[in-house]
Design a protein around this motif. Structure first.
Motif, PDB file in Angstrom:
ATOM      1  N   ILE A  54      25.654  37.015   2.544  1.00  0.00           N
ATOM      2  CA  ILE A  54      25.231  35.933   3.603  1.00  0.00           C
ATOM      3  C   ILE A  54      25.077  34.703   3.003  1.00  0.00           C
ATOM      4  CG2 ILE A  54      23.527  35.501   5.205  1.00  0.00           C
ATOM      5  CD1 ILE A  54      22.396  38.212   5.141  1.00  0.00           C
ATOM      6  N   ASN A  55      25.783  33.799   3.793  1.00  0.00           N
ATOM      7  CA  ASN A  55      25.600  32.508   3.077  1.00  0.00           C
ATOM      8  C   ASN A  55      25.079  31.525   4.224  1.00  0.00           C
ATOM      9  OD1 ASN A  55      26.249  30.003   1.575  1.00  0.00           O
ATOM     10  ND2 ASN A  55      28.287  30.024   1.712  1.00  0.00           N
ATOM     11  N   PHE A  56      24.126  30.986   3.747  1.00  0.00           N
ATOM     12  CA  PHE A  56      23.357  29.784   4.667  1.00  0.00           C
ATOM     13  C   PHE A  56      23.780  28.375   4.292  1.00  0.00           C
ATOM     14  CE2 PHE A  56      20.065  33.215   4.427  1.00  0.00           C
ATOM     15  CZ  PHE A  56      20.219  33.556   5.864  1.00  0.00           C
ATOM     16  N   VAL A  57      24.477  27.783   5.152  1.00  0.00           N
ATOM     17  CA  VAL A  57      24.976  26.311   4.918  1.00  0.00           C
ATOM     18  C   VAL A  57      24.326  25.299   5.439  1.00  0.00           C
ATOM     19  CG1 VAL A  57      27.175  24.951   4.911  1.00  0.00           C
ATOM     20  CG2 VAL A  57      27.487  27.675   4.978  1.00  0.00           C
ATOM     21  N   VAL A 109      22.682  30.042  -0.588  1.00  0.00           N
ATOM     22  CA  VAL A 109      22.543  28.940  -0.063  1.00  0.00           C
ATOM     23  C   VAL A 109      23.502  27.799  -0.411  1.00  0.00           C
ATOM     24  CG1 VAL A 109      20.696  27.154   0.483  1.00  0.00           C
ATOM     25  CG2 VAL A 109      19.932  29.561   0.231  1.00  0.00           C
ATOM     26  N   ASN A 110      24.176  27.380   0.351  1.00  0.00           N
ATOM     27  CA  ASN A 110      25.344  26.506   0.208  1.00  0.00           C
ATOM     28  C   ASN A 110      26.123  27.242  -0.902  1.00  0.00           C
ATOM     29  OD1 ASN A 110      24.595  24.582   1.849  1.00  0.00           O
ATOM     30  ND2 ASN A 110      23.527  23.108   0.360  1.00  0.00           N
ATOM     31  N   GLY A 111      26.446  28.384  -0.821  1.00  0.00           N
ATOM     32  CA  GLY A 111      27.492  28.847  -1.535  1.00  0.00           C
ATOM     33  C   GLY A 111      26.928  29.336  -3.283  1.00  0.00           C
ATOM     34  N   LYS A 112      25.460  29.195  -3.280  1.00  0.00           N
ATOM     35  CA  LYS A 112      25.018  29.351  -4.582  1.00  0.00           C
ATOM     36  C   LYS A 112      23.991  30.906  -4.502  1.00  0.00           C
ATOM     37  CE  LYS A 112      25.536  25.577  -7.286  1.00  0.00           C
ATOM     38  NZ  LYS A 112      25.166  24.959  -8.470  1.00  0.00           N
ATOM     39  N   MET A 113      24.138  31.587  -5.403  1.00  0.00           N
ATOM     40  CA  MET A 113      23.680  32.895  -5.160  1.00  0.00           C
ATOM     41  C   MET A 113      22.195  32.550  -5.311  1.00  0.00           C
ATOM     42  SD  MET A 113      22.860  36.005  -5.640  1.00  0.00           S
ATOM     43  CE  MET A 113      22.317  36.335  -7.334  1.00  0.00           C
ATOM     44  N   ARG A 114      21.429  33.033  -4.617  1.00  0.00           N
ATOM     45  CA  ARG A 114      19.873  32.663  -4.778  1.00  0.00           C
ATOM     46  C   ARG A 114      18.904  33.923  -4.657  1.00  0.00           C
ATOM     47  NH1 ARG A 114      19.947  28.092  -7.187  1.00  0.00           N
ATOM     48  NH2 ARG A 114      20.876  26.263  -6.201  1.00  0.00           N
ATOM     49  N   ASP A 115      19.688  34.915  -4.027  1.00  0.00           N
ATOM     50  CA  ASP A 115      18.538  36.052  -3.976  1.00  0.00           C
ATOM     51  C   ASP A 115      19.522  37.248  -3.367  1.00  0.00           C
ATOM     52  OD1 ASP A 115      16.379  37.507  -4.148  1.00  0.00           O
ATOM     53  OD2 ASP A 115      15.379  36.775  -2.362  1.00  0.00           O
ATOM     54  N   ARG A 116      18.924  38.333  -3.489  1.00  0.00           N
ATOM     55  CA  ARG A 116      19.524  39.615  -3.021  1.00  0.00           C
ATOM     56  C   ARG A 116      18.383  40.454  -1.888  1.00  0.00           C
ATOM     57  NH1 ARG A 116      21.832  41.551  -8.441  1.00  0.00           N
ATOM     58  NH2 ARG A 116      22.200  39.445  -9.145  1.00  0.00           N
ATOM     59  N   LEU A 150      16.012  35.612   5.616  1.00  0.00           N
ATOM     60  CA  LEU A 150      15.368  34.394   5.814  1.00  0.00           C
ATOM     61  C   LEU A 150      13.919  34.624   5.375  1.00  0.00           C
ATOM     62  CD1 LEU A 150      16.972  33.498   9.069  1.00  0.00           C
ATOM     63  CD2 LEU A 150      17.143  32.206   6.971  1.00  0.00           C
ATOM     64  N   GLN A 151      13.438  35.683   5.298  1.00  0.00           N
ATOM     65  CA  GLN A 151      11.966  35.951   4.965  1.00  0.00           C
ATOM     66  C   GLN A 151      11.553  35.727   3.494  1.00  0.00           C
ATOM     67  OE1 GLN A 151      10.946  39.429   6.903  1.00  0.00           O
ATOM     68  NE2 GLN A 151      11.366  38.385   8.922  1.00  0.00           N
ATOM     69  N   SER A 152      12.881  35.683   2.741  1.00  0.00           N
ATOM     70  CA  SER A 152      12.677  35.523   1.284  1.00  0.00           C
ATOM     71  C   SER A 152      12.018  34.300   0.905  1.00  0.00           C
ATOM     72  CB  SER A 152      14.083  36.016   0.507  1.00  0.00           C
ATOM     73  OG  SER A 152      14.010  35.092  -0.648  1.00  0.00           O
ATOM     74  N   ASP A 153      11.164  34.439  -0.010  1.00  0.00           N
ATOM     75  CA  ASP A 153      10.443  33.242  -0.482  1.00  0.00           C
ATOM     76  C   ASP A 153      11.433  32.271  -1.017  1.00  0.00           C
ATOM     77  OD1 ASP A 153       8.038  33.765   0.528  1.00  0.00           O
ATOM     78  OD2 ASP A 153       7.284  34.688  -1.325  1.00  0.00           O
ATOM     79  N   LYS A 154      12.245  32.657  -2.031  1.00  0.00           N
ATOM     80  CA  LYS A 154      13.308  31.887  -2.794  1.00  0.00           C
ATOM     81  C   LYS A 154      14.064  31.264  -1.494  1.00  0.00           C
ATOM     82  CE  LYS A 154      13.758  34.801  -6.485  1.00  0.00           C
ATOM     83  NZ  LYS A 154      14.586  35.875  -7.285  1.00  0.00           N
ATOM     84  N   ILE A 155      14.611  32.032  -0.538  1.00  0.00           N
ATOM     85  CA  ILE A 155      15.481  31.471   0.180  1.00  0.00           C
ATOM     86  C   ILE A 155      14.663  30.241   0.979  1.00  0.00           C
ATOM     87  CG2 ILE A 155      17.084  31.702   2.429  1.00  0.00           C
ATOM     88  CD1 ILE A 155      17.868  32.914  -0.293  1.00  0.00           C
ATOM     89  N   LYS A 156      13.576  30.616   1.643  1.00  0.00           N
ATOM     90  CA  LYS A 156      12.702  29.540   2.302  1.00  0.00           C
ATOM     91  C   LYS A 156      12.568  28.318   1.449  1.00  0.00           C
ATOM     92  CE  LYS A 156       9.520  32.558   4.840  1.00  0.00           C
ATOM     93  NZ  LYS A 156       8.212  33.288   4.600  1.00  0.00           N
ATOM     94  N   LYS A 157      12.248  28.509   0.220  1.00  0.00           N
ATOM     95  CA  LYS A 157      12.265  27.286  -0.624  1.00  0.00           C
ATOM     96  C   LYS A 157      13.476  26.428  -0.782  1.00  0.00           C
ATOM     97  CE  LYS A 157      12.516  27.195  -5.429  1.00  0.00           C
ATOM     98  NZ  LYS A 157      12.369  27.820  -6.627  1.00  0.00           N
ATOM     99  N   PHE A 158      14.686  27.163  -0.903  1.00  0.00           N
ATOM    100  CA  PHE A 158      15.906  26.324  -0.835  1.00  0.00           C
ATOM    101  C   PHE A 158      16.507  25.710   0.656  1.00  0.00           C
ATOM    102  CE2 PHE A 158      16.652  28.575  -4.726  1.00  0.00           C
ATOM    103  CZ  PHE A 158      16.913  27.551  -5.527  1.00  0.00           C
ATOM    104  N   ILE A 159      16.183  26.474   1.790  1.00  0.00           N
ATOM    105  CA  ILE A 159      16.380  25.874   2.855  1.00  0.00           C
ATOM    106  C   ILE A 159      15.348  24.984   3.305  1.00  0.00           C
ATOM    107  CG2 ILE A 159      16.615  26.400   5.450  1.00  0.00           C
ATOM    108  CD1 ILE A 159      17.754  29.200   4.652  1.00  0.00           C
ATOM    109  N   GLY A 160      14.071  25.012   2.878  1.00  0.00           N
ATOM    110  CA  GLY A 160      13.074  24.120   3.601  1.00  0.00           C
ATOM    111  C   GLY A 160      12.989  24.260   4.976  1.00  0.00           C
ATOM    112  N   GLY A 161      13.009  22.976   5.694  1.00  0.00           N
ATOM    113  CA  GLY A 161      13.080  22.984   7.000  1.00  0.00           C
ATOM    114  C   GLY A 161      14.483  22.584   7.604  1.00  0.00           C
ATOM    115  N   ALA A 162      15.428  22.455   6.801  1.00  0.00           N
ATOM    116  CA  ALA A 162      16.705  21.967   7.170  1.00  0.00           C
ATOM    117  C   ALA A 162      17.496  22.907   8.369  1.00  0.00           C
ATOM    118  CB  ALA A 162      17.590  21.773   6.045  1.00  0.00           C
ATOM    119  N   LYS A 163      18.347  22.043   8.867  1.00  0.00           N
ATOM    120  CA  LYS A 163      19.306  23.166   9.813  1.00  0.00           C
ATOM    121  C   LYS A 163      20.362  23.641   9.170  1.00  0.00           C
ATOM    122  CE  LYS A 163      17.996  20.869  14.183  1.00  0.00           C
ATOM    123  NZ  LYS A 163      18.361  20.644  15.488  1.00  0.00           N
TER     124      LYS A 163
END
Length: 727
Positions: free
Chosen positions: A720-723, A677-684, A696-709
């Motif tokens: 995969i990088n979510f920006v 997420v934003n180029g930082k390794m958060r999960d596999r 996207l179903q990963s809890d950790k990833i959900k936490k970092f993305i929140g509701g943001a676009k």
RNA sequence: GCCCUCGUGGCGAAAUGGCAGACGCGCAUGCUUUAGGAGCAUGUCUUCGCAAGAAGAUAGAGGUUCAACUCCUCUCGAGGGCACCA
């Protein structure tokens, strides 16, 4: 219980008996001439050359073994890839370095050479390299130096060897002159004594004639950059102009500052005004002519124009002596006063040595006819056996005390004449040895130094391995001599070495090895204790070979452990495993690629990983064991052969083809890809279909993305990088 | 002074635009062994935390990029080459 204990004991004691195993295979390989290359019949020649050692001490240095191992692994790999590899070895035992050592221990250089030859060849057999022992050479062998003398004569006839009186570098300890390249920081390259300047008449090779070609060809060579840069600096091309100040001519790279020149300076022993005045052609003003210490006599014209406003050294000089300083802007129009010219730092190669242990320079001086070359049919001019071989200095070598040597007849008029009593530089011996190896005992080896058919087929050398310290010595001389021989029609190529690989230096516990520190590693001791293979592997595992390495005993133990481990694992039972199949494919790919780019350390690391996997699984197939033995062969030739025969094969592992891999199976098996997420390794997440959705179903990833676009960057198989927006 | 190469754990190092520290040494704990050695298993970047986890980290500072040990700029440090070279 008791049986199990005995079994465990037996297993743990089933040690790889390196001494017996290594001597067994050595004997077999040599009896069967496994490493003898069929030079005439070869279809894909590959000349794998390493700088031959100079036996200055009593034995082979670890540095030699380190370098030779690095070169040998590559040669063995090329052979398994289907090349006809020729890997020769010899001794560079003629010359000052060997002679100084002989003098130091009070032994006749010839006797010393015989002793070291025996020692060196014995040691070189042990290290397990694929040397072709049918083609060795020693530079002090009359059969060899006959041709060194022959080359001197060809150079003389072509006008590339000449005699001149000149101020030369004199080493008071070695009691001989040295070439510029052999003087480091004003000190002798061999004995570190302070050099003195001396006016003497000497033989030179006209290397300066080739300065531009030596420079131009560098672009065509596949050599590491720093060696090329070093040669470029040494040749030292400098473009500028010649300008006339009355009877004086100066060389300058800054003709645009001519109108600021307020004095002229000639090379001198001390700063002194000559009393003379000359006209500055740009300003028409009279300026003084000085002698200055900072002006170098044998560079450019030996005269400079002093422009204090634009040159720091000129400014210092002007201030010190009260010379006028004219401030001005550079002006290109000044160039009309001069003529374009180019200068090189490179000087002609001083060949003469006032010593005993070298090839006598094959020239005869007749009072009537002048200098004449020895007729080729009279070669070699044999170096006589004398007992007063110690150098005495004052510009003459030991042979000058032996009229039975130097008194001879002039080849032209038959009158009384004298031979040259100096010998030639040792770097001449080593400047052409690569040409000799393949031609040893060839059909024409008696008539010419090298057979033209063989030379055409086998050269230029495909791969040359050696030390970077020879950048401006051996490597430059060899290039020059090859170019000259090319121009004389003797060889069909200009450059001797297509590729040159420079290995690093090996140190011990962080310090350079030296006798005085008592930290010299003797390879024999380690071969005896751990085996040649463990030592080879250890050297190569230290790090990238172009960087050298630090030899530590603890690490050596670790590598001996690895050798034992591989040996033991060959007793594991037959078992099939899908994991091993894939790992093996990846290993074949990796080891092949790593050896090709000479990253032996990572090739070994990959094999260790594979071995760890086998150990974990507890069984593998005969075919898998065979493939591993083949891949070990270049790195650990004895171990590999032993393992190969354990599998009931009948021919040598070293004659097997390098294994191929299935690119589909050899893909990097990760299984997981990284989610950022934003180029930082958060999960596999497991790789596969819908990987993005699952990420996207990963809890950790959900936490970092929140509701943001966000937007998505997907690199298949890797990341995969979510920006998030706003970034 | 000019030019080149390099800077990552306790150590040798790996990754050359995509999960920093693979592999090995050393160290720690346990098992096995009469003992030693060897072998096997687990752990070992830093900080906080019992842990799950979080944050930081590739000489330093900036920049480019979704993403930098990796590319660019500067600084510092190490090694090497050339050098009163006009």
């Amino acid at each position: 219980m008791c049986v199990e204990r005995v079994y465990n004991w037996f297993m743990s004691e089933a040690k790889y008996a390196h001494r017996e195993i290594e001597s067994k295979w050595l004997k077999k390989w040599e009896d069967e001439e496994l490493n003898k290359t069929d030079l005439l019949g070869a279809k894909r020649p590959f000349y794998n050359l390493m700088m031959f050692p100079y036996p200055s001490a009593e034995g082979l240095h670890v540095g030699n073994m380190y370098a030779f191992t690095a070169a040998d692994i590559y040669g063995r790999f090329k052979r398994m890839q289907g090349f006809d590899v020729f890997e020769p070895i010899g001794l560079d035992g003629f010359g000052i370095h060997s002679e100084n050592y002989a003098l130091k221990i009070g032994r006749h250089p010839k006797e010393h050479a015989q002793i070291t030859q025996e020692n060196f060849y014995k040691q070189l057999h042990q290290v397990g390299n694929m040397f072709d022992w049918s083609k060795t050479l020693e530079t002090y062998d009359p059969e060899y130096y006959k041709w060194t003398q022959w080359i001197f004569i060809q150079m003389y006839k072509a006008g590339l060897a000449y005699r001149a009186k000149s101020e030369v570098n004199w080493c008071p300890h070695c009691k001989t002159v040295l070439a510029d390249e052999q003087v480091i920081d004003g000190k002798c390259e061999r004995c570190k004594s302070e050099m003195v300047r001396k006016e003497l008449e000497q033989w030179f090779f006209r290397i300066t004639k080739y300065a531009q070609r030596l420079l131009d060809n560098l672009d065509k060579l596949d050599w590491v950059q720093n060696i090329k840069t070093s040669q470029k600096n040494w040749i030292g091309r400098s473009e500028g102009m010649k300008l006339k100040f009355g009877k004086y001519e100066v060389f300058t790279t800054r003709p645009d500052t001519l109108h600021g020149a307020t004095f002229l300076a000639l090379a001198g022993k001390k700063d002194r005004f000559t009393g003379e005045m000359v006209i500055n052609p740009a300003t028409g003003k009279e300026i003084p002519v000085w002698e200055a210490v900072y002006v170098v006599a044998d560079y450019g014209t030996g005269v400079i124009m002093g422009v204090p406003a634009h040159d720091e050294r000129d400014m210092v000089f002007a201030k010190k002596h009260g010379i006028e300083v004219v401030e001005m802007e550079p002006d290109k129009s000044m160039e009309k006063y001069g003529e374009k010219t180019t200068h090189y730092h490179l000087r002609d190669w001083l060949i003469s040595r006032q010593r005993y242990w070298g090839p006598p320079i094959p020239m005869i001086n007749c009072p009537k006819c002048g200098w004449q070359p020895v007729p080729e049919k009279d070669l070699p001019v044999l170096l006589p056996d004398i007992s007063d071989y110690q150098p005495e200095g004052e510009g003459k070598g030991p042979l000058a005390k032996h009229p039975e040597f130097y008194k001879t007849a002039c080849p032209v008029c038959g009158g009384n004449a004298e031979r040259e009593t100096d010998v030639s530089d040792t770097f001449l011996d080593s400047a052409w040895y690569f040409l000799r190896y393949p031609s040893i005992r060839s059909a024409h080896s008696g008539q010419l130094p090298f057979d033209s058919e063989i030379t055409k087929k086998w050269m230029p050398v495909h791969m040359y391995t050696g030390g970077a310290e020879h950048a401006n010595l051996h490597l430059l001389y060899t290039r020059f001599l090859t170019m000259a021989l090319h121009d004389l029609g003797y060889v069909p190529f200009e450059e001797p070495f297509k590729r040159f690989f420079a290995h690093g230096m090996i140190v011990k516990d962080g310090a350079k090895m030296s006798k005085s520190k008592g930290n010299v590693v003797n390879p024999d001791d380690y071969i005896a204790k751990y085996g040649a293979d463990a030592l080879r592997l250890y050297f190569m595992f230290l790090g990238p070979i172009d960087q050298g390495g630090d030899f530590r005993d603890a690490g050596m133990e670790g590598m001996a452990r690895f050798v034992n481990r591989v040996y033991r694992l060959f007793d594991l039972p037959e078992a099939k495993s899908e994991d091993i199949v894939k790992a093996e494919q990846r290993l074949i790919k990796k080891v092949g690629e790593d050896i090709e780019r000479r990253h032996y350390n990572t090739a070994i690391a990959a094999m260790m990983e594979y071995i760890n996997l086998i150990n974990g699984i507890g069984g593998w197939t005969k075919e898998q064991k065979g493939i591993l033995a083949i891949m070990l062969a270049p790195l650990a030739p004895f171990l590999a052969e032993e393992l190969w025969f354990k599998l009931a094969h009948k021919d040598s592992v070293h004659l097997q083809a390098w294994p191929k891999y299935d690119p589909g199976l050899a893909v990097q098996e990760r299984g997981v890809i990284a989610i950022q997420v934003n180029g930082k390794m958060r999960d596999r997440v497991e790789d596969g279909p819908d990987v993005e959705q699952r990420a996207l179903q990963s809890d950790k990833i959900k936490k970092f993305i929140g509701g943001a676009k966000y937007r998505t960057i997907f690199v298949p198989g890797k990341v995969i990088n979510f920006v998030l927006n706003g970034k």
